[in-house]
Motif scaffolding. Sequence first.
Motif, PDB file in Angstrom:
ATOM      1  N   MET A   1       0.852  -1.182   0.000  1.00  0.00           N
ATOM      2  CA  MET A   1       0.000   0.000   0.000  1.00  0.00           C
ATOM      3  C   MET A   1       0.894   1.241   0.000  1.00  0.00           C
ATOM      4  O   MET A   1       1.865   1.307   0.731  1.00  0.00           O
ATOM      5  N   SER A   2       0.548   2.211  -0.816  1.00  0.00           N
ATOM      6  CA  SER A   2       1.358   3.422  -0.898  1.00  0.00           C
ATOM      7  C   SER A   2       1.204   4.268   0.363  1.00  0.00           C
ATOM      8  O   SER A   2       0.289   4.069   1.156  1.00  0.00           O
ATOM      9  N   THR A   3       2.094   5.240   0.522  1.00  0.00           N
ATOM     10  CA  THR A   3       2.016   6.127   1.672  1.00  0.00           C
ATOM     11  C   THR A   3       0.700   6.899   1.681  1.00  0.00           C
ATOM     12  O   THR A   3       0.056   7.020   2.714  1.00  0.00           O
ATOM     13  N   ALA A   4       0.281   7.403   0.509  1.00  0.00           N
ATOM     14  CA  ALA A   4      -0.986   8.142   0.435  1.00  0.00           C
ATOM     15  C   ALA A   4      -2.159   7.254   0.839  1.00  0.00           C
ATOM     16  O   ALA A   4      -3.036   7.667   1.594  1.00  0.00           O
ATOM     17  N   ALA A   5      -2.153   6.015   0.355  1.00  0.00           N
ATOM     18  CA  ALA A   5      -3.239   5.097   0.709  1.00  0.00           C
ATOM     19  C   ALA A   5      -3.188   4.728   2.187  1.00  0.00           C
ATOM     20  O   ALA A   5      -4.228   4.606   2.838  1.00  0.00           O
ATOM     21  N   THR A   6      -1.989   4.579   2.730  1.00  0.00           N
ATOM     22  CA  THR A   6      -1.839   4.278   4.154  1.00  0.00           C
ATOM     23  C   THR A   6      -2.352   5.444   5.000  1.00  0.00           C
ATOM     24  O   THR A   6      -3.064   5.239   5.981  1.00  0.00           O
ATOM     25  N   ASP A   7      -1.992   6.672   4.605  1.00  0.00           N
ATOM     26  CA  ASP A   7      -2.467   7.854   5.328  1.00  0.00           C
ATOM     27  C   ASP A   7      -3.982   7.974   5.246  1.00  0.00           C
ATOM     28  O   ASP A   7      -4.650   8.258   6.246  1.00  0.00           O
ATOM     29  N   GLU A   8      -4.536   7.738   4.059  1.00  0.00           N
ATOM     30  CA  GLU A   8      -5.992   7.819   3.906  1.00  0.00           C
ATOM     31  C   GLU A   8      -6.685   6.784   4.784  1.00  0.00           C
ATOM     32  O   GLU A   8      -7.678   7.085   5.449  1.00  0.00           O
ATOM     33  N   ALA A   9      -6.152   5.574   4.833  1.00  0.00           N
ATOM     34  CA  ALA A   9      -6.736   4.528   5.676  1.00  0.00           C
ATOM     35  C   ALA A   9      -6.650   4.909   7.154  1.00  0.00           C
ATOM     36  O   ALA A   9      -7.597   4.686   7.912  1.00  0.00           O
ATOM     37  N   ALA A  10      -5.536   5.498   7.567  1.00  0.00           N
ATOM     38  CA  ALA A  10      -5.371   5.904   8.971  1.00  0.00           C
ATOM     39  C   ALA A  10      -6.372   6.999   9.336  1.00  0.00           C
ATOM     40  O   ALA A  10      -6.997   6.949  10.407  1.00  0.00           O
ATOM     41  N   VAL A  11      -6.552   7.977   8.456  1.00  0.00           N
ATOM     42  CA  VAL A  11      -7.494   9.070   8.729  1.00  0.00           C
ATOM     43  C   VAL A  11      -8.927   8.540   8.721  1.00  0.00           C
ATOM     44  O   VAL A  11      -9.748   8.914   9.569  1.00  0.00           O
ATOM     45  N   ARG A  12      -9.230   7.637   7.791  1.00  0.00           N
ATOM     46  CA  ARG A  12     -10.576   7.045   7.748  1.00  0.00           C
ATOM     47  C   ARG A  12     -10.868   6.295   9.052  1.00  0.00           C
ATOM     48  O   ARG A  12     -11.958   6.383   9.611  1.00  0.00           O
ATOM     49  N   GLU A  13      -9.887   5.572   9.558  1.00  0.00           N
ATOM     50  CA  GLU A  13     -10.057   4.847  10.825  1.00  0.00           C
ATOM     51  C   GLU A  13     -10.267   5.825  11.982  1.00  0.00           C
ATOM     52  O   GLU A  13     -11.121   5.603  12.849  1.00  0.00           O
ATOM     53  N   LEU A  14      -9.522   6.925  12.011  1.00  0.00           N
ATOM     54  CA  LEU A  14      -9.723   7.949  13.045  1.00  0.00           C
ATOM     55  C   LEU A  14     -11.109   8.571  12.936  1.00  0.00           C
ATOM     56  O   LEU A  14     -11.775   8.805  13.945  1.00  0.00           O
ATOM     57  N   HIS A  15     -11.550   8.827  11.712  1.00  0.00           N
ATOM     58  CA  HIS A  15     -12.892   9.381  11.492  1.00  0.00           C
ATOM     59  C   HIS A  15     -13.958   8.449  12.074  1.00  0.00           C
ATOM     60  O   HIS A  15     -14.846   8.883  12.806  1.00  0.00           O
ATOM     61  N   ARG A  16     -13.844   7.172  11.774  1.00  0.00           N
ATOM     62  CA  ARG A  16     -14.831   6.204  12.283  1.00  0.00           C
ATOM     63  C   ARG A  16     -14.759   6.111  13.803  1.00  0.00           C
ATOM     64  O   ARG A  16     -15.788   5.994  14.478  1.00  0.00           O
ATOM     65  N   GLY A  17     -13.548   6.170  14.356  1.00  0.00           N
ATOM     66  CA  GLY A  17     -13.396   6.185  15.808  1.00  0.00           C
ATOM     67  C   GLY A  17     -14.024   7.420  16.419  1.00  0.00           C
ATOM     68  O   GLY A  17     -14.644   7.365  17.491  1.00  0.00           O
ATOM     69  N   PHE A  18     -13.877   8.550  15.734  1.00  0.00           N
ATOM     70  CA  PHE A  18     -14.467   9.803  16.190  1.00  0.00           C
ATOM     71  C   PHE A  18     -15.999   9.708  16.202  1.00  0.00           C
ATOM     72  O   PHE A  18     -16.645  10.128  17.169  1.00  0.00           O
ATOM     73  N   ILE A  19     -16.574   9.137  15.169  1.00  0.00           N
ATOM     74  CA  ILE A  19     -18.035   8.978  15.127  1.00  0.00           C
ATOM     75  C   ILE A  19     -18.494   8.087  16.278  1.00  0.00           C
ATOM     76  O   ILE A  19     -19.460   8.406  16.978  1.00  0.00           O
ATOM     77  N   ASP A  20     -17.796   6.990  16.519  1.00  0.00           N
ATOM     78  CA  ASP A  20     -18.156   6.101  17.633  1.00  0.00           C
ATOM     79  C   ASP A  20     -18.006   6.818  18.979  1.00  0.00           C
ATOM     80  O   ASP A  20     -18.842   6.657  19.873  1.00  0.00           O
ATOM     81  N   ALA A  21     -16.946   7.613  19.128  1.00  0.00           N
ATOM     82  CA  ALA A  21     -16.729   8.363  20.374  1.00  0.00           C
ATOM     83  C   ALA A  21     -17.848   9.379  20.594  1.00  0.00           C
ATOM     84  O   ALA A  21     -18.285   9.610  21.726  1.00  0.00           O
ATOM     85  N   ASN A  22     -18.313   9.979  19.508  1.00  0.00           N
ATOM     86  CA  ASN A  22     -19.380  10.972  19.576  1.00  0.00           C
ATOM     87  C   ASN A  22     -20.673  10.371  20.111  1.00  0.00           C
ATOM     88  O   ASN A  22     -21.449  11.035  20.793  1.00  0.00           O
ATOM     89  N   LYS A  23     -20.909   9.091  19.837  1.00  0.00           N
ATOM     90  CA  LYS A  23     -22.137   8.429  20.287  1.00  0.00           C
ATOM     91  C   LYS A  23     -22.213   8.349  21.808  1.00  0.00           C
ATOM     92  O   LYS A  23     -23.298   8.411  22.377  1.00  0.00           O
ATOM     93  N   VAL A  24     -21.071   8.200  22.466  1.00  0.00           N
ATOM     94  CA  VAL A  24     -21.061   7.937  23.908  1.00  0.00           C
ATOM     95  C   VAL A  24     -20.326   9.007  24.719  1.00  0.00           C
ATOM     96  O   VAL A  24     -20.147   8.860  25.924  1.00  0.00           O
ATOM     97  N   GLY A  25     -19.882  10.067  24.055  1.00  0.00           N
ATOM     98  CA  GLY A  25     -19.153  11.116  24.778  1.00  0.00           C
ATOM     99  C   GLY A  25     -17.815  10.628  25.301  1.00  0.00           C
ATOM    100  O   GLY A  25     -17.435  10.912  26.433  1.00  0.00           O
TER     101      GLY A  25
END
Length: 142
Positions: A1-25
């Motif tokens: 996986m390229s660096t750009a794809a790795t970075d995009e995957a990392a940010v996408r994972e953080l985004h999903r974690g952020f949405i889950d965190a938002n559900k429960v504070g």
Amino acid sequence: MSTAATDEAAVRELHRGFIDANKVGDVAFLKAHMVPGDKLIWDNLNKSVYIGLDHICRLWEYLRYVSGGVPAQVEVWDEQVHVVGDLAWVHAMMRFQADFGPVGKVDMPSRETEIWQRIDGEWKMVHFHCSIHEPEGAEGGL
């Protein structure tokens, strides 16, 4: 996986974690993944602006308390993740539903943007913006 794809995957994972965190504070998620101090700028769905990590953490702790710990319902779609060097942004459509007890119930379709910056090798959120979306809106007068 390229660096750009790795970075995009990392940010996408953080985004999903952020949405889950938002559900429960989940303030621990905020403290681990937001830029520390007063550098975070947060334009919240409640139409308020929060400056700094401590400010938004106080809101999430309060909302978790008044909701009795009952998780919010958060539906997200049309997620777009873009990475350019050490800067990334996420745009998504969202529906946020919660019962905050004495503060009231919330059921809002919205649009959200997250800005992430790589700082010392770690992605940290530096800006969040969320506002009401009107699906039948005027589309800029067109």
